[in-house]
Design a protein around this motif. Structure first.
Motif, mmCIF file in Angstrom:
data_model
loop_
_atom_site.group_PDB
_atom_site.id
_atom_site.type_symbol
_atom_site.label_atom_id
_atom_site.label_comp_id
_atom_site.label_asym_id
_atom_site.label_seq_id
_atom_site.Cartn_x
_atom_site.Cartn_y
_atom_site.Cartn_z
ATOM 1 N N CYS A 66 119.823 56.349 11.089
ATOM 2 C CA CYS A 66 118.895 55.246 11.353
ATOM 3 C C CYS A 66 117.450 55.721 11.213
ATOM 4 O O CYS A 66 117.140 56.882 11.478
ATOM 5 C CB CYS A 66 119.042 54.749 12.794
ATOM 6 N N GLY A 67 116.578 54.800 10.882
ATOM 7 C CA GLY A 67 115.128 55.047 10.937
ATOM 8 C C GLY A 67 114.703 56.227 10.079
ATOM 9 O O GLY A 67 115.079 56.362 8.919
ATOM 10 N N THR A 68 113.905 57.077 10.689
ATOM 11 C CA THR A 68 113.407 58.259 9.987
ATOM 12 C C THR A 68 114.556 59.137 9.492
ATOM 13 O O THR A 68 114.509 59.690 8.391
ATOM 14 C CB THR A 68 112.468 59.036 10.936
ATOM 15 N N SER A 69 115.584 59.270 10.306
ATOM 16 C CA SER A 69 116.722 60.104 9.889
ATOM 17 C C SER A 69 117.391 59.515 8.646
ATOM 18 O O SER A 69 117.916 60.253 7.801
ATOM 19 C CB SER A 69 117.731 60.224 11.032
ATOM 20 N N ILE A 81 123.012 62.041 10.583
ATOM 21 C CA ILE A 81 121.762 62.752 10.876
ATOM 22 C C ILE A 81 121.088 62.059 12.052
ATOM 23 O O ILE A 81 120.948 60.833 12.058
ATOM 24 C CB ILE A 81 120.792 62.703 9.677
ATOM 25 N N SER A 82 120.671 62.849 13.024
ATOM 26 C CA SER A 82 120.001 62.263 14.178
ATOM 27 C C SER A 82 119.172 63.314 14.897
ATOM 28 O O SER A 82 119.638 64.432 15.104
ATOM 29 C CB SER A 82 121.053 61.686 15.136
ATOM 30 N N SER A 86 118.056 62.865 18.060
ATOM 31 C CA SER A 86 118.496 62.874 19.464
ATOM 32 C C SER A 86 119.987 63.152 19.617
ATOM 33 O O SER A 86 120.420 63.687 20.628
ATOM 34 C CB SER A 86 118.204 61.504 20.082
ATOM 35 N N GLY A 87 120.761 62.717 18.632
ATOM 36 C CA GLY A 87 122.209 62.804 18.774
ATOM 37 C C GLY A 87 122.765 61.772 19.737
ATOM 38 O O GLY A 87 123.943 61.798 20.089
ATOM 39 N N THR A 131 121.869 58.267 19.313
ATOM 40 C CA THR A 131 121.668 56.947 18.726
ATOM 41 C C THR A 131 123.024 56.235 18.601
ATOM 42 O O THR A 131 123.908 56.699 17.894
ATOM 43 C CB THR A 131 120.985 57.090 17.352
ATOM 44 N N VAL A 134 107.227 59.479 20.186
ATOM 45 C CA VAL A 134 108.277 58.555 19.738
ATOM 46 C C VAL A 134 108.421 58.605 18.214
ATOM 47 O O VAL A 134 109.528 58.545 17.672
ATOM 48 C CB VAL A 134 107.973 57.119 20.242
ATOM 49 N N ALA A 135 107.312 58.741 17.523
ATOM 50 C CA ALA A 135 107.382 58.823 16.058
ATOM 51 C C ALA A 135 107.890 60.201 15.658
ATOM 52 O O ALA A 135 107.315 61.220 16.016
ATOM 53 C CB ALA A 135 105.999 58.572 15.463
ATOM 54 N N GLN A 179 115.241 68.231 9.332
ATOM 55 C CA GLN A 179 116.459 67.594 8.796
ATOM 56 C C GLN A 179 116.515 67.793 7.282
ATOM 57 O O GLN A 179 117.580 68.053 6.716
ATOM 58 C CB GLN A 179 116.448 66.082 9.084
ATOM 59 N N LEU A 216 106.819 53.787 7.376
ATOM 60 C CA LEU A 216 107.378 53.626 8.724
ATOM 61 C C LEU A 216 106.436 54.255 9.765
ATOM 62 O O LEU A 216 106.159 53.650 10.809
ATOM 63 C CB LEU A 216 108.774 54.256 8.812
ATOM 64 N N LYS A 217 105.935 55.464 9.458
ATOM 65 C CA LYS A 217 105.016 56.119 10.406
ATOM 66 C C LYS A 217 103.806 55.240 10.653
ATOM 67 O O LYS A 217 103.389 55.037 11.779
ATOM 68 C CB LYS A 217 104.550 57.483 9.882
ATOM 69 N N GLU A 256 104.716 52.044 12.734
ATOM 70 C CA GLU A 256 105.142 52.173 14.132
ATOM 71 C C GLU A 256 104.025 52.645 15.068
ATOM 72 O O GLU A 256 104.036 52.267 16.235
ATOM 73 C CB GLU A 256 106.408 53.011 14.283
ATOM 74 N N VAL A 258 117.469 55.485 20.885
ATOM 75 C CA VAL A 258 118.012 54.127 20.937
ATOM 76 C C VAL A 258 119.513 54.205 21.241
ATOM 77 O O VAL A 258 120.340 54.246 20.340
ATOM 78 C CB VAL A 258 117.731 53.364 19.622
HETATM 79 C C1 F6R Z 1 110.779 56.804 13.676
HETATM 80 C C2 F6R Z 1 111.814 57.109 14.638
HETATM 81 C C3 F6R Z 1 113.083 56.333 14.604
HETATM 82 C C4 F6R Z 1 114.265 57.282 14.711
HETATM 83 C C5 F6R Z 1 115.586 56.501 14.813
HETATM 84 C C6 F6R Z 1 116.790 57.414 14.802
HETATM 85 O O1 F6R Z 1 109.669 57.635 13.830
HETATM 86 O O2 F6R Z 1 111.655 58.003 15.429
HETATM 87 O O3 F6R Z 1 113.176 55.563 13.454
HETATM 88 O O4 F6R Z 1 114.269 58.102 13.579
HETATM 89 O O5 F6R Z 1 115.575 55.745 15.980
HETATM 90 O O6 F6R Z 1 116.741 58.318 15.862
HETATM 91 P P1 F6R Z 1 117.631 59.606 15.860
HETATM 92 O O7 F6R Z 1 117.165 60.485 14.741
HETATM 93 O O8 F6R Z 1 117.425 60.242 17.210
HETATM 94 O O9 F6R Z 1 119.048 59.172 15.657
#
Ligand code: F6R
Length: 366
Positions: free
Chosen positions: A57-60, A103-104, A106-107, A109, A156-157, A165, A242-243, A246, A363
């Motif tokens: 998701c998102g950046t990942s 890919i994450s 936080s692990g 999500t 957060v960003a 990654q 995205l950066k 957000e 998230v």
């Molecule tokens: C953007 C951002 C989010 C996360 C996304 C996935 O700067 O931080 O888009 O990349 O919520 O989060 P992870 O990588 O923790 O699964």
């Protein structure tokens, strides 16, 4: 904990040379990358796979998109990156031998974890998690794992998690390419050498901060921005957009530059800054003609190029150069100025950089 930095995001941007070096140090000791960096049994599994599907998701997800380009060109394996929240609810065709990579940072999500579970339920035999948090749910669910060594990411960003990654995904590409005989010993050595130089290249990109901060002032009163890239740098444009959105709340969109005339060119006028990721690669000349189309409509261009490329100076063209071309690692280096641009645009606007409105760091609900 912030030291001389104003925000965690700024600190984390500047930690990237160290984060990348640590991620490499844990994985690359000799003149070759061992499949064992992905865990016990990785060599047999990685030899057996016939394709790669990456879920995030998102950046990942943007990191996954870069890997799509690397994988197909350097390993010959079909590779597809997909947004985890889409994958988990659609009827997809599963091939048991396609490696599922999640890919994450936080692990934790929810969508990414559930996408991996869904893939397993559909019959995929092999899974690999690339993650920044060792004991996370995602890592516990995957067969193979690779831990990025970005260290805790508080802003957060996501910044340093993203570039590490990418390092992990490049290592995976190297290993798969080697196992499939698509990457020679010689080639691997060359790229390992470039990987070792990467922290230094990122450091040089960081040195552009004062100039980028001056550019950012032009963005603060804008409502929209367009980010352009081509090939493996298109996902970097997506990440830059995205950066910016957000943390500065400026609406930003990324397009592969070849798509401009298929629609978004209609938006371009003097109030629409256009950022271009323009490294020295085989697509540069094509990108330049796309940029001319922008100029012809009065769009202000902010171009991140490499040293040694030729851009004819002209009104409305702002140009910064990165120190050198980093070959296949170029997307990693070109990410850095876009992070800095977003950060300084947010500073100009006075937003809460580390805790942008409406967003959470991790998230854990869908
Ligand atoms: C953007 C951002 C989010 C996360 C996304 C996935 O700067 O931080 O888009 O990349 O919520 O989060 P992870 O990588 O923790 O699964």
């Amino acid at each position: 904990e912030l030291g001389n930095y104003r925000h965690f995001m700024q600190k984390e941007i500047h930690e990237q040379p160290r984060a990348i070096a640590d991620t490499l140090l844990a994985a690359v000791t000799t003149s070759s990358v061992s499949p064992g960096i992905f865990g016990p049994g990785a060599e047999d599994i990685l030899r057996a796979v016939n394709g790669v599907r990456i879920l995030a998701c998102g950046t990942s997800y943007h990191a996954a998109k870069v890997a799509e380009y690397w994988m197909e060109s350097l390993t010959g394996l079909p590779c597809r990156a997909e947004i985890a929240s889409e994958y988990r609810y659609r009827d997809s065709v599963a091939d048991p031998d396609t490696l599922i990579v999640t890919i994450s940072q936080s692990g934790e999500t929810r969508d990414t974890i559930d996408a991996m579970i869904q893939a397993k339920n559909l019959g995929h035999k092999y899974s690999l998690a690339i993650c920044n948090v060792p004991e996370s749910a995602l890592v516990r669910t995957a067969d193979l794992k690779f831990l990025t060594r970005a260290g805790p990411e508080i802003g957060v960003a996501s910044t340093k998690a993203f570039t590490t990654q990418l390092v992990a995904l490049f290592l995976l590409t190297l290993v798969l390419g080697r196992l499939r005989g698509k990457i020679s010993d010689q080639q691997e050595k060359v790229w390992l050498e470039q990987l070792r130089e990467l922290p230094g290249l990122v450091q040089q990109a960081l040195a552009l901060e004062p100039q980028i901060a001056a550019w950012a002032e032009h963005f603060a009163d804008k409502h929209h921005a367009l980010f352009l890239g081509r090939g493996v740098h298109y996902p970097i444009a997506m990440e830059g957009a995205l950066k910016l959105k957000e943390i500065s709340y400026i609406h930003a969109e990324a397009y592969p530059a070849g798509e401009l005339k298929h629609g978004p060119l209609a938006l371009v006028d003097k109030d629409m800054p256009v950022v271009a990721v323009a490294p020295n690669d085989i697509l540069l000349e094509k990108l330049k003609s796309n940029l001319q189309e922008v100029r012809a409509r009065g769009g202000e261009l902010y171009v991140f190029a490499d040293l040694d490329s030729h851009f004819t100076p002209q009104e409305g063209l702002h140009l910064l150069r990165l120190p050198t071309n980093a070959g296949p690692l170029s997307p990693i280096v070109h990410t850095v100025p876009l992070q800095i641009l977003a950060y300084h645009a947010a500073l100009c606007k006075g937003t809460d950089v580390d805790k942008p409105r409406n967003l959470a760091k991790s998230v854990t609900v869908e």
